[in-house]
Design an enzyme around this catalytic site. Structure first.
Site, PDB file in Angstrom:
ATOM      1  N   GLY A  17      60.476  44.186  58.764  1.00 35.62           N
ATOM      2  CA  GLY A  17      60.034  42.807  58.945  1.00 35.62           C
ATOM      3  C   GLY A  17      59.059  42.595  60.090  1.00 35.62           C
ATOM      4  O   GLY A  17      59.019  41.514  60.680  1.00 35.62           O
ATOM      5  N   LEU A  98      58.262  41.656  40.928  1.00 32.16           N
ATOM      6  CA  LEU A  98      58.653  40.304  40.538  1.00 32.16           C
ATOM      7  C   LEU A  98      58.333  40.071  39.064  1.00 32.16           C
ATOM      8  O   LEU A  98      57.325  40.567  38.552  1.00 32.16           O
ATOM      9  CB  LEU A  98      57.908  39.289  41.409  1.00 32.16           C
ATOM     10  CG  LEU A  98      58.261  39.392  42.896  1.00 32.16           C
ATOM     11  CD1 LEU A  98      57.255  38.627  43.743  1.00 32.16           C
ATOM     12  CD2 LEU A  98      59.676  38.887  43.142  1.00 32.16           C
ATOM     13  N   HIS A 114      49.227  44.191  51.966  1.00 32.23           N
ATOM     14  CA  HIS A 114      49.250  45.559  51.423  1.00 32.23           C
ATOM     15  C   HIS A 114      48.498  46.498  52.383  1.00 32.23           C
ATOM     16  O   HIS A 114      47.408  46.151  52.850  1.00 32.23           O
ATOM     17  CB  HIS A 114      48.596  45.587  50.044  1.00 32.23           C
ATOM     18  CG  HIS A 114      48.612  46.946  49.423  1.00 32.23           C
ATOM     19  ND1 HIS A 114      49.753  47.488  48.854  1.00 32.23           N
ATOM     20  CD2 HIS A 114      47.664  47.900  49.341  1.00 32.23           C
ATOM     21  CE1 HIS A 114      49.488  48.708  48.427  1.00 32.23           C
ATOM     22  NE2 HIS A 114      48.220  48.987  48.706  1.00 32.23           N
ATOM     23  N   GLU A 147      50.417  38.918  38.314  1.00 38.95           N
ATOM     24  CA  GLU A 147      51.378  39.778  37.601  1.00 38.95           C
ATOM     25  C   GLU A 147      51.081  41.256  37.758  1.00 38.95           C
ATOM     26  O   GLU A 147      51.988  42.070  37.756  1.00 38.95           O
ATOM     27  CB  GLU A 147      51.416  39.375  36.125  1.00 38.95           C
ATOM     28  CG  GLU A 147      52.105  38.026  35.971  1.00 38.95           C
ATOM     29  CD  GLU A 147      52.234  37.602  34.531  1.00 38.95           C
ATOM     30  OE1 GLU A 147      52.573  38.457  33.688  1.00 38.95           O
ATOM     31  OE2 GLU A 147      51.990  36.419  34.253  1.00 38.95           O
ATOM     32  N   ASP A 150      49.536  44.461  43.205  1.00 34.32           N
ATOM     33  CA  ASP A 150      48.476  44.780  44.172  1.00 34.32           C
ATOM     34  C   ASP A 150      47.079  44.522  43.626  1.00 34.32           C
ATOM     35  O   ASP A 150      46.112  45.147  44.057  1.00 34.32           O
ATOM     36  CB  ASP A 150      48.594  46.239  44.660  1.00 34.32           C
ATOM     37  CG  ASP A 150      49.913  46.517  45.363  1.00 34.32           C
ATOM     38  OD1 ASP A 150      50.491  45.577  45.938  1.00 34.32           O
ATOM     39  OD2 ASP A 150      50.365  47.678  45.346  1.00 34.32           O
TER      40      ASP A 150
HETATM   41  C1  GRF Z   1      53.740  46.888  55.505  1.00 38.52           C
HETATM   42  O1  GRF Z   1      52.972  48.042  55.693  1.00 38.52           O
HETATM   43  C2  GRF Z   1      53.180  46.069  54.384  1.00 38.52           C
HETATM   44  O2  GRF Z   1      51.796  46.152  54.286  1.00 38.52           O
HETATM   45  C3  GRF Z   1      53.825  46.681  53.173  1.00 38.52           C
HETATM   46  O3  GRF Z   1      55.134  47.009  53.577  1.00 38.52           O
HETATM   47  C4  GRF Z   1      55.143  47.219  54.994  1.00 38.52           C
HETATM   48  C5  GRF Z   1      56.175  46.296  55.558  1.00 38.52           C
HETATM   49  O4  GRF Z   1      56.344  46.493  56.936  1.00 38.52           O
HETATM   50  N1  GRF Z   1      53.780  45.789  52.056  1.00 38.52           N
HETATM   51  P1  GRF Z   1      57.139  45.417  57.789  1.00 38.52           P
HETATM   52  O5  GRF Z   1      58.522  45.288  57.135  1.00 38.52           O
HETATM   53  O6  GRF Z   1      56.391  44.144  57.736  1.00 38.52           O
HETATM   54  O7  GRF Z   1      57.229  45.978  59.158  1.00 38.52           O
END
Ligand code: GRF
Length: 207
Positions: A17, A98, A114, A147, A150
């Protein structure tokens, strides 16, 4: 200081997080146009849950294993989002695909971070794949969720130079720092109405 009410946001996580933390930190500024009202994790042991509670934010674990079907699990997630009043959903390391129903419900109001410069390297292990491909530049992307995983319209990106001696870990750390810069920026743009997803599935920048 803005007099406009902040737009309520729910953040969906599965782990550490740190991006959620960056959104919370940004939202503490009175001029930031959004506030985090709910954090939902599909993993009860997600570190981000405790972090959010430390800020007095409702943080709920909704494990997939508590539900018979994906639809029932998503209904439970929806119920928490609805009760929180959230108008925007920010995915921050949420590791579940999802359903089309869920994506449609929040179309134009759900964003994701991402760790690559999309459309390069959708999916997982982006840092090792960028290194294996010999990229000199890598980075991160905030996009609307559609949908196709990425593949949603891009809102913001930041490029990160690849060093000759980078490992997936060192490169990933610099990309993560960039993620923490662009995610609050993109959320603020959406909350202010400076960006929207148009009917033809493109990003429109207003003003
Ligand atoms: C991040 O690298 C984000 O881009 C990807 O998952 C990772 C999550 O990291 N979707 P965090 O839980 O926010 O530290």
């Amino acid at each position: 200081m803005s007099n406009k009410p902040k737009v309520p946001v729910a953040v969906l996580i599965s782990g550490r997080g740190s991006n959620m933390g960056a959104l919370i930190a940004a939202s503490l500024d009175s001029a930031f146009p959004a506030k985090i009202v709910s954090v939902i994790s599909d993993k009860p042991d997600a570190k981000g849950l405790e972090h959010a509670r430390g800020f007095g934010i409702e943080a709920v674990a909704i494990p997939r294993s508590d539900y018979d079907t994906k639809a029932a699990h998503e209904a439970a997630v929806n119920a928490v989002i609805a009760a929180s009043g959230a108008q925007i959903i920010a995915l921050a390391g949420y590791m579940r695909l999802l359903s089309s129903d869920f994506v449609q419900r929040y179309s134009g109001r759900m964003i994701n971070i991402h760790p690559s410069l999309l459309p390069a390297f959708p999916g997982l292990a982006t840092h090792s794949r960028a290194l294996a491909a010999g990229c000199r530049v890598h980075g991160c992307t905030v996009h609307f969720v559609t949908e196709a995983m990425d593949e949603g319209p891009i809102i913001e990106q930041e490029a990160v130079r690849v060093a000759h001696d980078d490992t997936p870990e060192t490169l990933g750390q610099r990309v993560l720092e960039a993620e923490h810069r662009i995610y609050p920026k993109a959320l603020a743009m959406l909350a202010r109405g400076d960006v929207r997803m148009s009917g033809d599935g493109r990003t429109r920048f207003e003003g």
